[in-house]
Design an enzyme around this catalytic site. Structure first.
Site, PDB file in Angstrom:
ATOM      1  CG  ASP A   1      -6.183  -0.126  -1.531  1.00 55.39           C
ATOM      2  OD1 ASP A   1      -5.423   0.867  -1.533  1.00 55.39           O
ATOM      3  OD2 ASP A   1      -6.099  -1.032  -0.681  1.00 55.39           O
TER       4      ASP A   1
ATOM      5  CG  ASP B   1      -3.287   3.545  -1.919  1.00 54.52           C
ATOM      6  OD1 ASP B   1      -3.919   3.307  -2.961  1.00 54.52           O
ATOM      7  OD2 ASP B   1      -3.343   2.816  -0.908  1.00 54.52           O
TER       8      ASP B   1
ATOM      9  CB  SER C   1      -0.967  -0.026   1.187  1.00 62.22           C
ATOM     10  OG  SER C   1      -1.906   1.019   1.111  1.00 62.22           O
TER      11      SER C   1
ATOM     12  CG  ASP D   1      -2.660  -0.918  -2.972  1.00 62.30           C
ATOM     13  OD1 ASP D   1      -2.581   0.221  -2.466  1.00 62.30           O
ATOM     14  OD2 ASP D   1      -3.294  -1.846  -2.433  1.00 62.30           O
TER      15      ASP D   1
END
Length: 546
Positions: free
Chosen positions: A292, A288, A135, A290
């Site tokens: 999500d 961010d 993340s 990744d």
């Protein structure tokens, strides 16, 4: 074991990271053990069982293979990875080990988003998914998240079962990883292109048409996975009034342009604001690494900047989803127990069913999975900037939210209004909840002990009053008990147990919990009161400086 680890330094994949660590950091890696928890596994690169390297990743993969084959005859797994250091290498290691156990693997041929992974598991009717990501953690971290057949992260029970299979394997350096036969190599496939095409269709169906307007948008991927997918989706929706922050929209494992690749951090938007000022943009959006989670910033005609926290974004999105789904019966939304009171009050104001769940989006996914056919999910969110509008993905999904937020802002722009005006209307109707997050970092084994001590002390000395606010109830999710101080009653909490304490006042609540993915302990403050900032700071000081 130290000499054994040093012997494999060259083949560990993490030589440079290890050599750049202090002797204390090196020792910590050799003297600790990473555990597979409810949020998967996340840690720094380095040598030892307490670090991520070729051998610890292989151990996780082998345990995962045993876990799958113990209950599924012919498992199918999807593997995606982000733009971090060693993400593609770790993904390939896991793919090879799974294939060596006759497990069919769909392996992404380039970096992909976390929502992509969740969707692909569902679309391909796979038994599980793996996402290599950490993340928004610093550049020397990575992680492994595991998903079930519904596209949600593994449940607590399933995570515990997988952890048992991993732990059975013993020391990572003593594990035999078999070579792939030619037949087993053929079990590794690319992810079919129609998966992303169908994901696009679902986003397009959610968003519909973005109206013509003068809205200008700035977008940054913070060196992560959301470019090119976000520009591609916006173009497919015939919205082209956006500019990318070029210096931040190329993959960069070092996240060179930001101190923290976290849309919660205002400084992550500094370059976006510079570009917005140049092109006179209205809305700034960042995801961010990744993709999500996302944050937004708004800019008015005079160049004034407005930042929004996760609870405010959540309330705005819920408000828009309520408008979008008007007339739909039995609507329901979910939020985490540490998310603020604004969205909850908004749901109640519009007679939308509402439920709180433990922190972790898999708990929202579990609620979605168990909805009756008569219930209609319209929104789920966590205050940590994670949102979901439609459940074709079963995790936080910034990608579906980006065009939805743009459509909302475009409609408001055509009315001569901003998201700021909309938020003011919401608070005027349902009350103004102020939210603040205090996040305290305590690294290493000593830090872990300190976090445990803070939680233990807080439990044993729970106050009846804090900074002039009268405590009316206490929820301890570890014991599963709620104490009502007004009626002197104790009742059971119906959620699974978790290391969280929540204290209620007439004005709102505070909550204290250790992070499941970082060496942090977090204090959440959500109050509707005067002098909020002063009171919030005093509460923080009372807990952490006592």
């Amino acid at each position: 074991m130290k000499n054994n680890w040093i012997d494999v330094l060259d083949e560990s994949l993490v030589k440079d990271f290890y050599n750049n660590q202090t002797s204390e950091e090196q020792q910590e890696g050799l003297n600790t053990t990473l555990s597979f928890g409810t949020a998967g596994i996340r840690g720094k690169f380095g040598l030892g069982e307490g670090r991520l390297n070729k051998f610890t990743v292989s151990k996780v993969a082998l345990g995962f293979a045993h876990y799958l084959t113990s209950s599924i005859a012919h498992p199918v797994v999807v593997i995606h990875y982000d733009t971090r250091h060693l993400s593609p290498e770790f993904a390939q290691i896991i793919a090879n080990i799974l294939a060596s156990h006759d497990i069919k693997v769909y392996l992404a041929d380039t970096y992909r988003t976390t929502p992509d992974l969740s969707f692909a598991v569902r679309y391909l009717q796979a038994d599980a998914g793996v996402m290599i990501t950490a993340s928004h953690n610093p550049k020397d971290y990575n992680g492994i998240k595991v998903y079930g057949e519904d596209g949600a992260q593994l449940s607590t029970d399933a995570s515990a079962q997988l952890s048992t299979y991993i732990d059975k394997l013993g020391h990572p350096l003593h594990i035999n990883v078999p070579s792939l036969t030619t037949e087993q190599q053929s079990l590794i496939h690319s992810v079919p292109s129609e998966v992303r095409e169908d994901y696009f269709k679902n986003v397009q169906d959610l968003v519909g048409t973005i109206p013509q307007s003068d809205l200008k948008v700035v977008f940054t991927s913070l060196h992560g996975t959301s470019v090119p997918i976000v520009p591609d989706i916006l173009s497919s929706l015939n919205f082209n009034q956006f500019e990318l922050v070029a210096s931040q929209c190329e993959p960069d494992s070092d996240f060179s342009s930001v101190a923290s690749a976290n849309p919660e951090d205002h400084k992550a938007f500094d370059q976006s604001i510079e570009l917005a000022n140049l092109i006179d943009a209205d809305l700034l959006i960042g995801t961010d690494p990744d993709a999500d989670r996302l944050g937004i910033v708004e800019r008015d005609a005079e160049g004034n900047i407005y930042y929004y926290n996760g609870n405010q974004i959540g309330a705005l999105l819920l408000n828009y989803r309520i408008k979008q789904t008007e007339g739909l019966p039995n609507r329901i939304m979910f939020q985490s127990i540490v998310s603020g009171g604004l969205a909850k009050s908004l749901a109640q104001y519009h007679n939308v069913n509402f439920k709180e769940v433990l922190t972790g989006f898999k708990y929202i996914a579990a609620e979605i999975r168990h909805l009756s056919p008569e219930q209609n999910f319209i929104f789920g969110y966590e205050e940590s900037y994670g949102f979901l509008a439609r459940p074709f993905v079963r995790d936080k999904d910034a990608i579906q939210i980006v065009p939805l937020m743009i459509k909302y802002a475009a409609e408001l722009k055509n009315e001569g209004r901003m998201l700021k005006d909309e938020l003011e209307d919401i608070t005027r109707n349902v009350g103004n909840f102020n939210d603040k997050l205090f996040s305290h970092t305590f690294e290493g084994t000593q830090g872990k002990a300190k976090i445990e001590n803070i939680m233990t002390q807080f439990r044993s000395e729970t106050p009846t009053e804090m900074c002039g606010l009268k405590v009316i109830a206490i929820e301890d999710f570890e014991t599963g008990k709620k104490t009502d101080l007004q009626n002197d009653e104790v009742s059971d909490i119906t959620l699974p147990k978790a290391n969280v304490i929540k204290i209620y006042f007439n004005e709102g609540f505070i909550a204290l919990r250790p992070s499941g993915t970082e060496p942090k302990i977090k204090l959440y403050v959500s109050l509707s009161c005067d002098h909020f900032d002063v009171i919030a700071q005093k509460i923080n000081d009372a807990i952490f400086n006592s």
